[in-house]
Enzyme design. Sequence first.
Site, short mmCIF file in Angstrom:
data_model
loop_
_atom_site.label_atom_id
_atom_site.label_comp_id
_atom_site.label_asym_id
_atom_site.label_seq_id
_atom_site.Cartn_x
_atom_site.Cartn_y
_atom_site.Cartn_z
N HIS A 83 0.86 -1.18 0.00
CA HIS A 83 0.00 0.00 0.00
C HIS A 83 0.90 1.23 0.00
CE1 HIS A 83 -3.78 2.22 0.75
NE2 HIS A 83 -2.97 3.07 1.38
N CYS A 84 0.78 2.04 -1.03
CA CYS A 84 1.67 3.19 -1.20
C CYS A 84 0.97 4.48 -0.77
CB CYS A 84 2.11 3.30 -2.66
SG CYS A 84 3.18 4.72 -2.98
N PRO A 85 1.47 5.16 0.25
CA PRO A 85 0.83 6.42 0.67
C PRO A 85 0.97 7.54 -0.35
CG PRO A 85 2.88 6.08 1.87
CD PRO A 85 2.65 4.82 1.08
#
EC number: 2.3.1.225
Length: 381
Positions: free
Chosen positions: A128-130
């Site tokens: 999950h990439c912020p």
Amino acid sequence: MGALCSVIKFENLQELKRLCHWGPIIALGVIAICSTMAMIDSVLWYWPLHTTGGSVNFIMLINWTVMILYNYFNAMFIGPGFVPLGWKPENSQDSMYLQYCKVCQAYKAPRSHHCRKCNRCVLKMDHHCPWINNCCGFQNHASFTLFLLLAPLGCIHAAFIFVMTMYTQLYNRLSFGWNTVKIDMSAARRDPLPLIPFGLAAFAATLFALGLALGTTIAVGMLFFIQMKIILRNKTSIESWIEEKAKDRIQYYQLDEVFVFPYDMGSRWKNFKQVFTWSGVPEGDGLAWPIREGCHQYDLTIEQLKQKADKRVRSVRYRVIEDYSGACCPLNGIKFFTSPCTEEPRIRLQRGEFILATRGLRYWLYGDKILDDSFVEAVLV
């Protein structure tokens, strides 16, 4: 008008909320600052548009910006793709090889994992990439990787413009004496004079943009290298960790078996084509995958079930020897600079408590805190 309405749907407008997050705000801010300053510096002070080279340079800067934003928004809004709610394998007997997700009320398809931020099971989840406020997975892996490639290339071009602008402008303002070197920032010894003088404010803005460009080149370039390394092996970050734990399990129990990653096609080019296609749309549906000869479709999921049953491989028990406040970026020494870029929750720890770590980095552990025979899921320092 009807065609436009068919493209812009309510669901698409709801996705715009992804922009209201610190990750996209910072990422788009850096892109805007570097692109704008590079164009301004080029046109006004370094390579004006009335020259052929200046025109080509300006077009290239625009091209970098468009391609970077195109892949960035694709990665953000197309998303990774999710396992359909209530999904079951076509062959009911195959469900014995799969884990069941109670949140999605569905079986986890091969290579899929549940994301607590997205609250869905993600197809071929990498992480999950912020920065895109979304997961990187099956459908957007190519766009995300292209963004990681184009951003450093565009920043290198912009950094060259910034350096040359400051060099030429400062050189035109230098006056050499016998014992001193003086800099006159009021005017340049240039004919013709620029429309807008390169003053102290312009110098500071250019220097700031140069720092952003160089920092982005290093940070994003390293992420691109990591992504390409796992893509050429047809893996994800999570699958690399599963493979590492499989080797630990076999070594600990001294088993006469070898774990073979089933999705590695045996060729870097074939693995590359599993992510990148000419159409930009990945092959398949993300639920079933081509496997190498001699492997089973569910080899990886079977290994996950073995690791889940094996408490020692799945979790390692640690005793806390130093208090931790639970802050995302601790203000004590090196830990501030080694904080993982993730939005997973941290928890407060006190000396003497115990944790179960499922995986870890050099300075951080991911796992559960033991509290009255119950677990609190978190990221631990």
